[in-house]
Write an enzyme that holds these catalytic residues in place. Structure first.
Site, PDB file in Angstrom:
ATOM      1  N   LYS A 145      37.339  43.553  39.385  1.00 22.40           N
ATOM      2  CA  LYS A 145      36.795  43.519  38.025  1.00 22.40           C
ATOM      3  C   LYS A 145      35.301  43.863  38.055  1.00 22.40           C
ATOM      4  CE  LYS A 145      40.437  40.393  36.666  1.00 22.40           C
ATOM      5  NZ  LYS A 145      40.930  39.012  36.529  1.00 22.40           N
ATOM      6  N   GLN A 175      38.568  33.130  36.041  1.00 25.83           N
ATOM      7  CA  GLN A 175      39.676  33.564  36.886  1.00 25.83           C
ATOM      8  C   GLN A 175      40.659  32.416  37.122  1.00 25.83           C
ATOM      9  OE1 GLN A 175      40.164  36.824  38.042  1.00 25.83           O
ATOM     10  NE2 GLN A 175      42.165  36.011  38.648  1.00 25.83           N
ATOM     11  N   ASP A 218      40.074  37.917  27.931  1.00 22.96           N
ATOM     12  CA  ASP A 218      41.397  37.795  28.555  1.00 22.96           C
ATOM     13  C   ASP A 218      42.478  37.562  27.490  1.00 22.96           C
ATOM     14  OD1 ASP A 218      41.856  38.237  31.210  1.00 22.96           O
ATOM     15  OD2 ASP A 218      41.252  36.235  31.874  1.00 22.96           O
TER      16      ASP A 218
END
Ligand code: NAP
Length: 291
Positions: free
Chosen positions: A52, A96, A119
């Site tokens: 990322k 994460q 997300d």
């Protein structure tokens, strides 16, 4: 077998983001920025976070990385999210997953400001997706829709079976396929599904996100169907430098002589997840401060 590789799909998406970002910054806006929070040292998570960061760097996005110890207390993580929510120079926040035991994942996700939730995991964004409103859409399902579109795989009026009902893959995937415009007839399976094969053999498209290698093989798939393999499983392999290889949830080799389209692992939809995160980050920047 037709291999649905995703490298060129992801590259096309990244190129389009690059061009849109140029327009955005050309209008006097500063570059989009993403804050990534990693708690602990799970090897797979560290790899995802690195990918990322690399994608953000390749687009010239601002990127803030927070590596917290595995024994970080929940309250300290929540305090960091509060700080990132308040910061004007942060457009997108990604925590994460999975988080270490002892930290309430739902509470942490719920703390992220919905307008920075790139997300798409907060209840606000998932709820908006469920009722067909504009929302940040979780990156993996969003990337799968792009892949289907890129390869001209029609969803409207077709039977799609999704294997898995997690909040990050299976459920949002089913919601996207049900939307007006996508118009699929969707079946969602879980571990209590009595006869998985019955549901996959009637499907024009199978999306397998079970997290177990060999969940399906070619005997589960009818001729002419497409298989999107979301699974990422580490299999011990002493012949590899890292000591493991990656495999999906579908037994890829069993499809060799079949009239089936299938995404590989690696080289499949995992590549799309990262590029969709970048797209969501650009979207967040445009919504927050675009002219
Ligand atoms: P998860 O939370 O473990 O969910 C797995 C789902 O699959 C559960 O709903 C489970 O049912 C269902 N399931 C498992 N075995 C099944 C079977 N034999 N038949 C029917 N349903 C079955 O996993 P996840 O987070 O959704 O991730 C799934 C996989 O995708 C993992 O391998 C993960 O690493 C991968 N992934 C990849 C990406 C990417 O970018 N490529 C992104 C996210 C995840 P129950 O609910 O009944 O337990």
């Amino acid at each position: 077998m037709r291999r649905l590789g995703c490298r060129k799909v992801a590259d096309a998406v990244l190129e389009s983001i690059r061009k849109r970002t140029e327009v955005f910054t050309g209008e006097g806006n500063s570059v989009p920025s993403l804050a990534v929070v990693l708690v602990g040292e799970d090897p797979a998570s560290m790899t995802y976070v690195r990918k990322k960061a690399e994608a953000a760097a390749s687009l010239g996005f601002m990127h803030f990385q927070y590596n917290l110890d595995a024994d970080t207390e929940e309250k300290d993580l929540l305090a960091l999210i509060d700080e990132l929510n308040a910061r004007d120079d942060v457009d997108g926040i990604l925590v994460q997953l999975p988080l270490p035991k002892g930290i309430n994942t739902d509470k942490v996700i719920d703390r992220i400001a919905p307008e920075k939730d790139v997300d798409g995991f907060t209840p606000v964004n998932l709820g908006r997706l469920a009722i067909g409103k504009d929302a940040f859409v979780p990156c993996t399902p969003k990337g799968i829709m792009k892949t289907l579109e890129y390869y001209g795989i029609e969803t409207s009026g077709r039977n799609v079976t999704v294997i898995g009902r997690s909040n990050i893959v299976g459920k949002p995937m089913a919601l996207l396929l049900m939307q007006r415009g996508a118009d699929a007839t969707v079946t969602v399976c879980n571990t209590k599904t009595k006869d998985l094969k019955e549901h996959t053999l009637s499907a024009d498209i199978i999306i397998v996100a079970a997290g177990h290698p060999g969940t399906i093989d070619s005997s589960y798939v009818k001729d002419g169907a497409a298989v999107i393999d979301v699974g990422v499983n580490r299999i011990e392999d002493a012949s590899k430098e890292k000591g493991f290889r990656l495999t999906g949830d579908a037994d890829y080799d069993s499809f060799t002589d079949r009239d089936v389209s299938i995404t590989p692992v690696p080289g499949g939809v995992g590549l799309m997840t990262v590029s969709m995160l970048m797209e969501n980050t650009l979207e967040a920047a445009i919504r927050r401060r675009g002219k």
